[in-house]
Design a protein around this motif. Structure first.
Motif, PDB file in Angstrom:
ATOM      1  N   GLY A  28     -49.719   6.440  30.337  1.00  0.00           N
ATOM      2  CA  GLY A  28     -48.881   5.543  29.243  1.00  0.00           C
ATOM      3  C   GLY A  28     -50.044   4.859  28.636  1.00  0.00           C
ATOM      4  O   GLY A  28     -49.365   3.958  27.806  1.00  0.00           O
ATOM      5  N   ARG A  29     -50.999   5.067  28.594  1.00  0.00           N
ATOM      6  CA  ARG A  29     -52.061   4.379  27.887  1.00  0.00           C
ATOM      7  C   ARG A  29     -53.191   5.392  27.033  1.00  0.00           C
ATOM      8  O   ARG A  29     -53.181   6.563  27.265  1.00  0.00           O
ATOM      9  N   ASP A  30     -53.740   4.758  26.292  1.00  0.00           N
ATOM     10  CA  ASP A  30     -54.795   5.607  25.194  1.00  0.00           C
ATOM     11  C   ASP A  30     -55.985   6.235  26.567  1.00  0.00           C
ATOM     12  O   ASP A  30     -55.943   5.757  27.550  1.00  0.00           O
ATOM     13  N   PRO A  31     -56.496   7.363  26.314  1.00  0.00           N
ATOM     14  CA  PRO A  31     -57.406   7.890  27.019  1.00  0.00           C
ATOM     15  C   PRO A  31     -58.633   6.991  27.233  1.00  0.00           C
ATOM     16  O   PRO A  31     -58.626   6.040  26.719  1.00  0.00           O
ATOM     17  N   LEU A  32     -59.133   7.047  28.390  1.00  0.00           N
ATOM     18  CA  LEU A  32     -60.544   6.298  28.586  1.00  0.00           C
ATOM     19  C   LEU A  32     -61.597   6.935  28.006  1.00  0.00           C
ATOM     20  O   LEU A  32     -61.908   8.225  28.032  1.00  0.00           O
ATOM     21  N   TYR A  33     -62.424   6.281  27.098  1.00  0.00           N
ATOM     22  CA  TYR A  33     -63.576   6.979  26.571  1.00  0.00           C
ATOM     23  C   TYR A  33     -64.786   6.438  26.957  1.00  0.00           C
ATOM     24  O   TYR A  33     -64.785   5.026  27.079  1.00  0.00           O
ATOM     25  N   TYR A  34     -65.736   7.000  27.188  1.00  0.00           N
ATOM     26  CA  TYR A  34     -67.218   6.553  27.698  1.00  0.00           C
ATOM     27  C   TYR A  34     -68.047   7.582  27.420  1.00  0.00           C
ATOM     28  O   TYR A  34     -67.958   8.656  26.813  1.00  0.00           O
ATOM     29  N   LEU A  35     -69.539   6.980  27.158  1.00  0.00           N
ATOM     30  CA  LEU A  35     -70.633   7.594  27.029  1.00  0.00           C
ATOM     31  C   LEU A  35     -71.288   8.262  28.107  1.00  0.00           C
ATOM     32  O   LEU A  35     -71.569   7.379  29.082  1.00  0.00           O
TER      33      LEU A  35
END
Length: 156
Positions: A28-35
Motif C-alpha cells: 500500500g506504499r511506494d517501494p523501498l529504494y536503497y543503495l
C-alpha cells in the motif's frame, strides 16, 4: 540488471516474525529504494538481495546476528526517575540519549526507570517476503553520499 554494489534497488517487502505476525510491510506504499553495498539495510537482507533481478519474488530468513543483533543484557539499565526531568514516564516510551541512542522504557518504579537500548527486533529471526520492482545504476552523487536521491530517496 541484477542487484549489486552501487545499484539502486526498489523492493516491496513484508516482514514477519517466526509466528507469522506481520511486523512491517511496504504494501500500500511506494517501494523501498536503497543503495546496495553501503550498509543501508541490515546485513542479512542485503546479502539475500544480492544478484536478484526485477520481477524476482523470494523469501529471506535473517538470523538475529545478521539482523538487529542478539540481545545484550548490558544495554538494559536502571536510572533514577529524576533523569527524566519530572516528565511522566510510561512503559513503552522511547527516548533519545545524549549520545543519539534510542532507548525504550521497560519498567517504571517509584524512584527508578529501567531502560533498554537493544533494538526492538534484537534477538529475533526475521522473515521477509520480497519482490524486486526495479534495479538501476546509482548516480555518482548517490554513490558519493552513500544513499538514494530522487524517487524513493533523499533530496538535498
Amino acid at each position: 540488471m541484477q542487484i549489486s554494489k552501487h545499484k539502486v534497488a526498489g523492493i516491496h517487502y513484508t516482514l514477519r516474525d517466526n509466528d507469522g505476525n506481520i511486523l512491517d510491510s511496504s504494501e500500500g506504499r511506494d517501494p523501498l529504494y536503497y543503495l546496495h553495498g553501503e550498509g543501508n539495510l541490515i546485513p542479512g537482507m542485503e546479502n539475500g538481495l544480492d544478484g536478484k533481478s526485477p520481477g524476482d519474488k523470494f523469501q529471506i530468513k535473517v538470523p538475529a546476528e545478521e539482523g538487529y543483533g542478539v540481545r545484550d543484557p548490558q544495554m538494559i539499565q536502571t536510572v533514577p526517575k529524576s533523569a527524566f526531568g519530572g516528565q511522566t514516564v510510561q512503559v513503552g516510551m522511547q527516548f533519545q540519549t545524549n549520545h543519539g541512542q534510542v532507548v525504550t522504557v521497560t519498567e517504571v518504579g517509584a524512584d527508578s526507570v529501567t531502560i533498554d537500548g537493544n533494538h526492538q527486533l534484537a534477538g529475533q529471526e526475521l522473515n521477509f517476503d520480497v519482490e524486486v520492482i526495479e534495479v538501476r545504476d546509482a548516480t555518482n552523487e548517490e554513490v558519493m553520499h552513500k544513499h538514494v536521491h530522487g524517487p524513493g530517496g533523499h533530496h538535498h
